[in-house]
Design a protein around this motif. Structure first.
Motif, PDB file in Angstrom:
ATOM      1  N   VAL A 232       0.839  -1.205   0.000  1.00  0.00           N
ATOM      2  CA  VAL A 232       0.000   0.000   0.000  1.00  0.00           C
ATOM      3  C   VAL A 232       0.870   1.249   0.000  1.00  0.00           C
ATOM      4  CG1 VAL A 232      -1.648   1.334   1.340  1.00  0.00           C
ATOM      5  CG2 VAL A 232      -1.922  -1.119   1.130  1.00  0.00           C
ATOM      6  N   SER A 236       0.725   3.782  -3.191  1.00  0.00           N
ATOM      7  CA  SER A 236       0.215   5.156  -3.187  1.00  0.00           C
ATOM      8  C   SER A 236       1.331   6.153  -3.415  1.00  0.00           C
ATOM      9  CB  SER A 236      -0.534   5.487  -1.905  1.00  0.00           C
ATOM     10  OG  SER A 236      -0.772   4.345  -1.167  1.00  0.00           O
ATOM     11  N   VAL A 288      -6.008   5.117  -7.163  1.00  0.00           N
ATOM     12  CA  VAL A 288      -5.683   4.883  -5.755  1.00  0.00           C
ATOM     13  C   VAL A 288      -6.767   4.036  -5.105  1.00  0.00           C
ATOM     14  CG1 VAL A 288      -5.406   5.988  -3.515  1.00  0.00           C
ATOM     15  CG2 VAL A 288      -4.300   6.949  -5.503  1.00  0.00           C
ATOM     16  N   LEU A 292      -6.538   0.628  -3.117  1.00  0.00           N
ATOM     17  CA  LEU A 292      -6.868   0.581  -1.690  1.00  0.00           C
ATOM     18  C   LEU A 292      -7.969  -0.399  -1.344  1.00  0.00           C
ATOM     19  CD1 LEU A 292      -6.587   4.225  -0.394  1.00  0.00           C
ATOM     20  CD2 LEU A 292      -5.077   2.288  -0.029  1.00  0.00           C
ATOM     21  N   TRP A 295      -6.873  -3.794  -0.380  1.00  0.00           N
ATOM     22  CA  TRP A 295      -6.157  -3.720   0.892  1.00  0.00           C
ATOM     23  C   TRP A 295      -7.123  -3.561   2.057  1.00  0.00           C
ATOM     24  CZ3 TRP A 295      -5.869   0.904   3.908  1.00  0.00           C
ATOM     25  CH2 TRP A 295      -5.112   0.745   5.073  1.00  0.00           C
ATOM     26  N   ALA A 296      -8.053  -2.621   1.896  1.00  0.00           N
ATOM     27  CA  ALA A 296      -9.026  -2.387   2.957  1.00  0.00           C
ATOM     28  C   ALA A 296      -9.816  -3.664   3.227  1.00  0.00           C
ATOM     29  CB  ALA A 296      -9.962  -1.246   2.568  1.00  0.00           C
TER      30      ALA A 296
ATOM     31  N   VAL B   4       0.801   7.921   3.450  1.00  0.00           N
ATOM     32  CA  VAL B   4       0.049   6.831   2.945  1.00  0.00           C
ATOM     33  C   VAL B   4       0.264   5.672   3.880  1.00  0.00           C
ATOM     34  CG1 VAL B   4       0.239   5.169   1.164  1.00  0.00           C
ATOM     35  CG2 VAL B   4       0.362   7.568   0.631  1.00  0.00           C
ATOM     36  N   GLY B   5      -0.624   4.717   3.813  1.00  0.00           N
ATOM     37  CA  GLY B   5      -0.397   3.510   4.587  1.00  0.00           C
ATOM     38  C   GLY B   5      -0.381   3.799   6.072  1.00  0.00           C
ATOM     39  N   PHE B 151      -5.217   9.440   1.826  1.00  0.00           N
ATOM     40  CA  PHE B 151      -4.879   8.528   0.732  1.00  0.00           C
ATOM     41  C   PHE B 151      -5.165   9.126  -0.644  1.00  0.00           C
ATOM     42  CE2 PHE B 151      -5.165   5.495   4.173  1.00  0.00           C
ATOM     43  CZ  PHE B 151      -4.109   4.656   3.897  1.00  0.00           C
TER      44      PHE B 151
END
Lengths: 306, 314
Positions: A232, A236, A288, A292, A295-296, B4-5, B151
């Motif tokens: 991640v 990003s 993005v 994401l 991942w989320a 980020v992250g 993000f």
């Protein structure tokens, strides 16, 4: 039933001054509320809305449907930007993960001077992308840099001039980008490796599994959360790639190292072409989100964690 | 340079970071020159050389005269050490019509950095405090929006902020840029403070409440004095993030003589006019990198903790 009753009653009792309850906390949070609602949420909605208009020099609410997007995807510069980002992103992702993991594993071998090595691997991360880009621009300078040094050593036909060769300019950026960013991922992976139980190592030793094989078969699968976090982070970061390109190549030679973030900046502040900038930045946000969501899902969807 | 992250990394860092910082543990290996050890140290050494090389090249180049650069190779140490490139980079290098060197950008950056630091850390710590100890209806919603906002690529919000600043009469000024830094530094720092304050025992808070302390009294007299480490971590994240920023500087500052150092550096080095003075360029680059590098080398393990916790910003 009883619980609902008491609930309702206590709420009713509090009602008169509910807005003023905890007043200081609410007042103190005003900057946060403003940033969250107006700047972040409002700004995002604003940009998405105006990406469907024909805004040029100034933002104007003239509905244009998907025209900006159609123009965007027929622009050669945008297509080159997207392709560059895809290639750079793919290579950067793989190489960062591999290099960072190898370095972290080496540092985890109970070596002497671990702190020194870590300090050296991580210091580029403290530097800005501008500084990074400029240093590597100098090191890769064809007249005085690496190419020249290797030629002086005797290989007179040696050619390595990524910053002036559209075919390999991305590798020039990659060398600089990896130099700047791998240290961070290494630190995160090292933290992950330290979190693995000593007993695992003892068990594999008893079973006679080699060190390398233990890493590949036992340790890496155990470090899945760490890898996901790194993914991640790198992902990003890649989408935002901008300063490095500006400093190192300015998008050149020609348009061979353009990236989406730079396309947005040029259309919005250089080309007086706001609508294109809004459409392009909306596409960036979309990418993005695509990164994401899985991942989320992995992080929060499967099981509930603290 | 990304914020980020944050969510994931903070979680990871909270659990693991302290242990990392203790360095290697367990018994030392007995045979120091086994084949495996030679491979380990050999690889690490070669990679370390690669990582250290650019810093070395910067230093070496900035200490040479131009004739020596044109003759020799970039890795050779200077034969004749000269500090002239440093002087020139600091006080004479030209950007556009201004020829007073990087010092201008340096002071601009300082003028941006100091107020941004004070305001952003004050705001973020109070946010974290309210979010962890004085939750109110909807506070978590604002926090979630803030985290999601971290993000989203900055490019999406750049233009709306231009409009907001213009409406407020701050577009192009240093104070406008300060507000932008405060807004974009908010997610990560708020998260940092919130998690730190959430770990403070509730009994302490309750005891203070019983004694009649209110929102501000508890914050200033109890919470702040016991949270110094997290303030230092936030400080490190913010200093490096704001100092290294390029995007916001170039977007929200309208006149070249108020550009922050990174923007001015890029303009000096990548200007197309005139003869390229590589030694001056490298001196300028090194000067710009000096502030975050100093922070990095001084703060050491706290920096690692800061970035692991905040996982990058800017």
């Amino acid at each position: 039933m009883a619980s609902i009753d008491t609930d309702a009653r206590s709420r009713a009792g509090r009602r008169p001054n509910r807005l003023f309850k905890n007043m200081n906390a609410k007042l103190a949070s005003l900057p946060m509320m403003f940033t969250a609602l107006v700047v972040f949420l409002g700004g995002t909605i604003w940009t998405i809305t105006y990406s469907f208009t024909s805004s040029g020099l100034l933002p104007r609410l003239e509905w244009a449907g998907l025209e900006q997007y159609a123009r965007l995807w027929s622009s050669r510069k945008w297509l080159v930007s997207i392709e560059n980002l895809a290639i750079y992103g793919f290579l950067s992702l793989i190489l960062t993960l591999v290099i960072a993991f190898i370095l972290a594993a080496l540092l985890d071998r109970k070596i002497r001077g671990e702190d020194t090595f870590r300090t050296i691997f991580l210091y580029p991360f403290a530097l800005s992308f501008i500084v990074t880009g400029l240093v590597w621009q100098w090191i890769l300078n064809p007249q005085f840099g690496v190419q020249d040094v290797v030629r002086d050593l005797g290989w007179t036909n040696f050619n390595f001039d990524p910053l002036n060769n559209p075919e390999i300019v991305l590798y020039g950026l990659l060398i600089a980008g990896l130099w700047q960013g791998t240290g961070l991922i290494m630190c995160i992976m090292l933290a992950g490796l330290r979190g693995i139980d000593e007993d695992i190592w003892k068990a594999t030793r008893v079973d006679g599994i080699g060190t390398v094989k233990t890493y590949l078969v036992v340790i890496i699968p155990m470090m899945r959360p760490v890898f996901v976090t790194s993914l991640v982070l790198i992902g990003s970061g890649i989408v935002k790639l901008y300063d490095l390109v500006v400093a190192q190549t300015s998008g050149g030679p020609g348009i061979s190292s353009e990236v989406p973030a730079k396309y947005v900046m040029t259309s919005m502040f250089g080309g007086q072409n706001l609508g294109q900038g809004f459409a392009a930045s909306t596409m960036m946000m979309l990418s993005v989100i695509i990164i994401l969501i899985p991942w989320a899902y992995l992080e929060f969807g499967g099981r509930k964690r603290g | 340079m990304a914020d980020v992250g944050i969510l994931a990394t903070t979680k990871a860092a909270e659990q693991i970071a302290p242990r990392t910082l203790d360095g290697p543990s367990g018994p030392r290996p007995k045979r120091r020159f086994s084949r495996a050890n030679i491979i380990v140290y050999g690889t690490l050494f070669i990679v370390a050389v690669y990582y250290a090389l650019p810093l070395y090249v910067m230093i070496v180049t900035s200490l040479k005269g131009m004739p020596e650069i044109q003759m020799g190779n970039i890795f050779a140490p200077p034969i004749e050490v000269t500090f002239e490139p440093w002087v020139k980079a600091w006080s004479e290098a030209c950007t556009g019509i201004n020829c007073d060197g990087l010092s201008r950008g340096f002071w601009n950056s300082v003028n941006i950095l100091i107020p941004s630091l004070i305001v952003s850390i004050a705001v973020a710590s109070i946010n974290g405090y309210a979010l962890s100890m004085w939750k109110f209806k909807g506070s978590e919603v604002f926090f979630s929006i803030l985290m999601i906002g971290a993000f989203i690529p900055y490019q999406v919000m750049l233009y709306p902020i231009v409009i907001m600043l213009r409406e407020a009469g701050l577009y192009g000024s240093l104070s406008g840029l300060v507000l932008v830094h405060v807004a974009f530094g908010m997610p990560i720092n708020t998260l940092l403070f919130r998690n730190y304050f959430a770990a403070i025992p509730e009994e302490l808070f309750k005891a203070a409440r019983v004694d009649g302390a209110g929102f501000w009294a508890i914050f200033f007299r109890i919470i702040m004095p016991m949270s110094l480490p997290i303030f230092v971590v936030a400080l490190i994240i913010q200093v490096t993030g704001i100092w290294n920023d390029f995007l916001f500087g170039v977007t929200y500052i309208s006149s070249p003589d108020r550009y922050p150092m990174t923007v001015q550096l890029n303009n000096i080095v990548n200007s197309v006019q005139g003869v390229k003075e590589y030694n001056v360029n490298m001196a300028a680059t090194l000067l710009t990198g000096l502030v975050p590098l100093t922070i990095y080398f001084i703060s050491g393990k706290l920096f690692v903790r800061g970035i692991a916790a905040g996982a990058v910003k800017g």
